[in-house]
Motif scaffolding. Structure first.
Motif, mmCIF file in Angstrom:
data_model
loop_
_atom_site.group_PDB
_atom_site.id
_atom_site.type_symbol
_atom_site.label_atom_id
_atom_site.label_comp_id
_atom_site.label_asym_id
_atom_site.label_seq_id
_atom_site.Cartn_x
_atom_site.Cartn_y
_atom_site.Cartn_z
ATOM 1 N N LEU A 61 -9.360 1.570 -49.448
ATOM 2 C CA LEU A 61 -8.083 1.577 -50.405
ATOM 3 C C LEU A 61 -7.550 2.797 -50.115
ATOM 4 O O LEU A 61 -6.132 2.935 -50.322
ATOM 5 C CB LEU A 61 -8.795 1.420 -51.565
ATOM 6 N N PRO A 62 -8.073 4.070 -50.271
ATOM 7 C CA PRO A 62 -7.259 5.474 -50.253
ATOM 8 C C PRO A 62 -6.430 5.479 -48.910
ATOM 9 O O PRO A 62 -5.405 5.906 -49.021
ATOM 10 C CB PRO A 62 -8.278 6.323 -50.202
ATOM 11 N N ILE A 63 -6.934 4.894 -47.920
ATOM 12 C CA ILE A 63 -6.327 4.798 -46.532
ATOM 13 C C ILE A 63 -5.025 4.104 -46.809
ATOM 14 O O ILE A 63 -4.037 4.168 -46.411
ATOM 15 C CB ILE A 63 -7.373 4.409 -45.372
ATOM 16 N N VAL A 64 -5.107 2.887 -47.286
ATOM 17 C CA VAL A 64 -4.080 1.745 -47.371
ATOM 18 C C VAL A 64 -2.789 2.398 -48.382
ATOM 19 O O VAL A 64 -1.863 2.301 -48.091
ATOM 20 C CB VAL A 64 -4.715 0.583 -47.958
ATOM 21 N N TRP A 65 -3.380 3.284 -49.491
ATOM 22 C CA TRP A 65 -2.399 3.784 -50.380
ATOM 23 C C TRP A 65 -1.704 4.943 -49.619
ATOM 24 O O TRP A 65 -0.477 4.926 -49.649
ATOM 25 C CB TRP A 65 -3.268 4.386 -51.506
ATOM 26 N N LYS A 66 -2.462 5.729 -48.693
ATOM 27 C CA LYS A 66 -1.860 6.744 -48.002
ATOM 28 C C LYS A 66 -0.748 6.156 -46.968
ATOM 29 O O LYS A 66 0.531 6.439 -46.914
ATOM 30 C CB LYS A 66 -2.559 7.480 -47.058
ATOM 31 N N ILE A 67 -0.839 4.998 -46.342
ATOM 32 C CA ILE A 67 0.133 4.502 -45.462
ATOM 33 C C ILE A 67 1.150 3.845 -46.304
ATOM 34 O O ILE A 67 2.249 3.852 -45.842
ATOM 35 C CB ILE A 67 -0.857 3.311 -44.791
ATOM 36 N N ALA A 68 0.680 2.907 -47.397
ATOM 37 C CA ALA A 68 1.827 2.368 -48.228
ATOM 38 C C ALA A 68 2.661 3.611 -48.825
ATOM 39 O O ALA A 68 3.909 3.307 -48.677
ATOM 40 C CB ALA A 68 1.057 1.880 -49.488
ATOM 41 N N ARG A 69 2.362 4.799 -49.364
ATOM 42 C CA ARG A 69 2.948 5.701 -49.977
ATOM 43 C C ARG A 69 4.076 6.316 -48.721
ATOM 44 O O ARG A 69 5.337 6.360 -48.891
ATOM 45 C CB ARG A 69 2.305 7.149 -50.226
ATOM 46 N N ALA A 70 3.400 6.241 -47.641
ATOM 47 C CA ALA A 70 4.486 7.040 -46.539
ATOM 48 C C ALA A 70 5.567 5.708 -46.108
ATOM 49 O O ALA A 70 6.526 6.112 -45.697
ATOM 50 C CB ALA A 70 3.523 7.005 -45.101
ATOM 51 N N SER A 71 5.174 4.241 -46.299
ATOM 52 C CA SER A 71 5.752 3.404 -46.045
ATOM 53 C C SER A 71 7.230 3.349 -46.975
ATOM 54 O O SER A 71 8.373 3.103 -46.533
ATOM 55 C CB SER A 71 5.052 1.855 -46.219
ATOM 56 N N PHE A 72 6.747 3.423 -48.300
ATOM 57 C CA PHE A 72 7.817 3.794 -49.288
ATOM 58 C C PHE A 72 8.787 4.944 -49.170
ATOM 59 O O PHE A 72 10.090 4.722 -49.046
ATOM 60 C CB PHE A 72 7.268 4.190 -50.579
ATOM 61 N N ALA A 79 5.180 -3.741 -51.248
ATOM 62 C CA ALA A 79 4.122 -3.842 -52.176
ATOM 63 C C ALA A 79 3.662 -5.013 -51.827
ATOM 64 O O ALA A 79 2.403 -5.247 -52.228
ATOM 65 C CB ALA A 79 5.000 -3.862 -53.821
ATOM 66 N N LEU A 80 4.257 -6.093 -51.410
ATOM 67 C CA LEU A 80 3.665 -7.240 -51.038
ATOM 68 C C LEU A 80 2.819 -6.836 -49.855
ATOM 69 O O LEU A 80 1.560 -7.436 -49.703
ATOM 70 C CB LEU A 80 4.614 -8.310 -50.612
ATOM 71 N N VAL A 81 3.250 -6.322 -48.690
ATOM 72 C CA VAL A 81 2.201 -6.050 -47.506
ATOM 73 C C VAL A 81 1.173 -5.310 -47.686
ATOM 74 O O VAL A 81 0.037 -5.829 -47.433
ATOM 75 C CB VAL A 81 3.166 -5.254 -46.221
ATOM 76 N N TYR A 82 1.414 -4.418 -48.587
ATOM 77 C CA TYR A 82 -0.024 -3.284 -48.586
ATOM 78 C C TYR A 82 -0.862 -3.820 -49.870
ATOM 79 O O TYR A 82 -2.094 -3.620 -49.782
ATOM 80 C CB TYR A 82 0.410 -2.134 -48.734
ATOM 81 N N GLY A 83 0.018 -4.603 -50.821
ATOM 82 C CA GLY A 83 -0.985 -5.351 -51.710
ATOM 83 C C GLY A 83 -1.700 -6.328 -50.922
ATOM 84 O O GLY A 83 -3.011 -6.660 -51.337
ATOM 85 N N ALA A 84 -1.251 -7.162 -50.018
ATOM 86 C CA ALA A 84 -2.050 -8.059 -49.265
ATOM 87 C C ALA A 84 -3.140 -7.568 -48.298
ATOM 88 O O ALA A 84 -4.108 -7.887 -48.303
ATOM 89 C CB ALA A 84 -1.268 -9.007 -48.442
ATOM 90 N N VAL A 85 -2.513 -6.368 -47.865
ATOM 91 C CA VAL A 85 -3.783 -5.587 -46.994
ATOM 92 C C VAL A 85 -4.853 -5.037 -47.864
ATOM 93 O O VAL A 85 -6.011 -5.203 -47.231
ATOM 94 C CB VAL A 85 -3.052 -4.353 -46.199
ATOM 95 N N ALA A 86 -4.614 -4.621 -48.914
ATOM 96 C CA ALA A 86 -5.761 -4.161 -49.671
ATOM 97 C C ALA A 86 -6.595 -5.328 -50.080
ATOM 98 O O ALA A 86 -7.882 -5.168 -50.126
ATOM 99 C CB ALA A 86 -5.098 -3.724 -51.328
ATOM 100 N N LEU A 87 -6.241 -6.405 -50.371
ATOM 101 C CA LEU A 87 -6.791 -7.738 -50.868
ATOM 102 C C LEU A 87 -7.769 -8.006 -49.383
ATOM 103 O O LEU A 87 -8.893 -8.180 -49.634
ATOM 104 C CB LEU A 87 -6.080 -8.922 -51.123
ATOM 105 N N LEU A 88 -7.183 -7.903 -48.336
ATOM 106 C CA LEU A 88 -7.906 -8.370 -47.007
ATOM 107 C C LEU A 88 -8.836 -7.557 -46.801
ATOM 108 O O LEU A 88 -10.007 -7.969 -46.344
ATOM 109 C CB LEU A 88 -6.705 -8.487 -46.060
ATOM 110 N N VAL A 89 -8.789 -6.253 -46.755
ATOM 111 C CA VAL A 89 -9.807 -5.173 -46.369
ATOM 112 C C VAL A 89 -10.769 -5.416 -47.328
ATOM 113 O O VAL A 89 -12.175 -4.943 -46.959
ATOM 114 C CB VAL A 89 -9.273 -3.715 -46.257
ATOM 115 N N LYS A 90 -10.589 -5.575 -48.789
ATOM 116 C CA LYS A 90 -11.792 -5.554 -49.564
ATOM 117 C C LYS A 90 -12.470 -7.007 -49.985
ATOM 118 O O LYS A 90 -13.327 -7.205 -50.620
ATOM 119 C CB LYS A 90 -11.203 -4.948 -50.928
#
Length: 319
Positions: A60-71, A183-194
């Motif tokens: 999840l920290p990695i997903v958040w790093k990528i999402a923050r950069a995406s924003f 938000a949609l993409v990385y929310g979905a990614v977070a759900l998928l990886v967990k």
């Protein structure tokens, strides 16, 4: 009293105007987001691979790093650049859009090619030779680069779909697309990886037999779910990329592909006589996808044998 009524009337008129403009923003953002769906699906399908092989606590920290950069990429860099190009060099948007479409065609065709001729995966060897921190840093950098390309395509596609020339409405619509899609993409990614972790937790600690069985079902189904998502993402990339190419050459003066696809869709709808709208869309999307696949196959040797070596020579990776 009359002055107060006039003031209230002005306030009401301003409120109606603001509401109408907000409706314009929402409508334009919705239309733009739908057109960019193919890139969105692929983004969601691609990103989970960047956390594969890393500790579960870091997912999840990695997903958040990528999402923050995406924003940041979408809102701070790409949005102003897109608006500036649209205002100063609007003729450049179609070629840029076609370049992005060609990229989508290449990515989709490369996945199909790898399915036909499987490639050796060097991921495990890399994971063994790098420590977790270094591997995570490399994965995040790679994900951010990929996200930047996909984000540029999303923003360009979205801008091309906005039909209102008012600058602030364009900016607000693009910002809404950027925030909503990220938000949609990385929310979905977070759900998928967990999802695997959730399944394991339910299967081990669930109080009811049905809960434990549901957890085991989640764990067993995740490979198939990821495969379906990846397949949908590949098909969507080819469809959207091919559509961009077809519409681009049509706008630039070569009308044959666009007209032939339109004619084929019309004939198919008239022949079947039912669900005309769906048939027209399906035939159009299918033929766009075929063109996208053909363009992608043509680009594979050009990218792998010419562009990639030249890019690697000009921009060597820092070690």
């Amino acid at each position: 009293m009359s002055g107060l009524l006039a003031l209230l009337d002005d306030v009401a008129a301003i409120a109606k105007l603001a509401a109408a403009q907000l409706d314009d923003v929402a409508g334009q953002a919705s239309k733009a987001g739908v057109k960019a769906a193919g890139v969105v699906i692929d983004d969601a399908a691609v990103t989970p691979k960047y956390v594969t092989g890393l500790p579960a606590a870091r997912e999840l920290p990695i997903v958040w790093k990528i999402a923050r950069a995406s924003f940041f990429n979408k809102l701070v860099i790409l949005l102003p650049v897109a608006l500036l190009l649209n205002a100063v060099l609007p003729w450049l948007l179609t070629p840029l859009l076609m370049i992005g479409g060609a990229y989508l065609c290449f990515e989709g065709a490369e996945k199909v090619w790898h399915l036909i001729i499987p490639q050796k995966d060097h991921g495990p060897q890399q994971a063994e030779t790098l420590d977790a921190a270094h591997l995570e840093e490399q994965r995040v950098k790679g994900a951010i680069k990929t996200d930047f390309i996909l984000s540029a395509e999303i923003m360009t596609i979205s801008l091309a779909q906005i039909e209102i020339d008012t600058l602030w409405i364009q900016a607000a619509a693009l910002a809404a697309v950027a925030i909503g899609i990220t938000a949609l993409v990385y929310g979905a990614v977070a759900l998928l990886v967990k999802a695997d972790d959730l399944g394991v937790l339910l299967s081990v600690k669930g109080r009811l037999a049905a809960t434990r069985a549901f957890g085991r079902r989640i764990v067993k189904s995740m490979p198939a779910v990821m495969l379906v998502i990846a397949t949908i993402g590949t098909v969507a990339m080819l469809w959207v990329g091919g559509s961009i190419i077809v519409h681009g050459v049509h706008d630039l003066g070569w009308h044959l592909p666009y007209e032939q696809i339109k004619y084929a869709a019309k004939v198919a709808a008239e022949t079947l006589g039912a669900a005309n709208g769906f048939v027209t869309w399906a035939v159009t999307a299918g033929l766009d996808g075929v063109i996208g696949l053909a363009v992608g196959f043509i680009l594979i040797p050009i990218v792998t044998r010419v562009i990639a070596p030249v890019t690697g020579w000009l921009f060597p990776e820092k070690t």
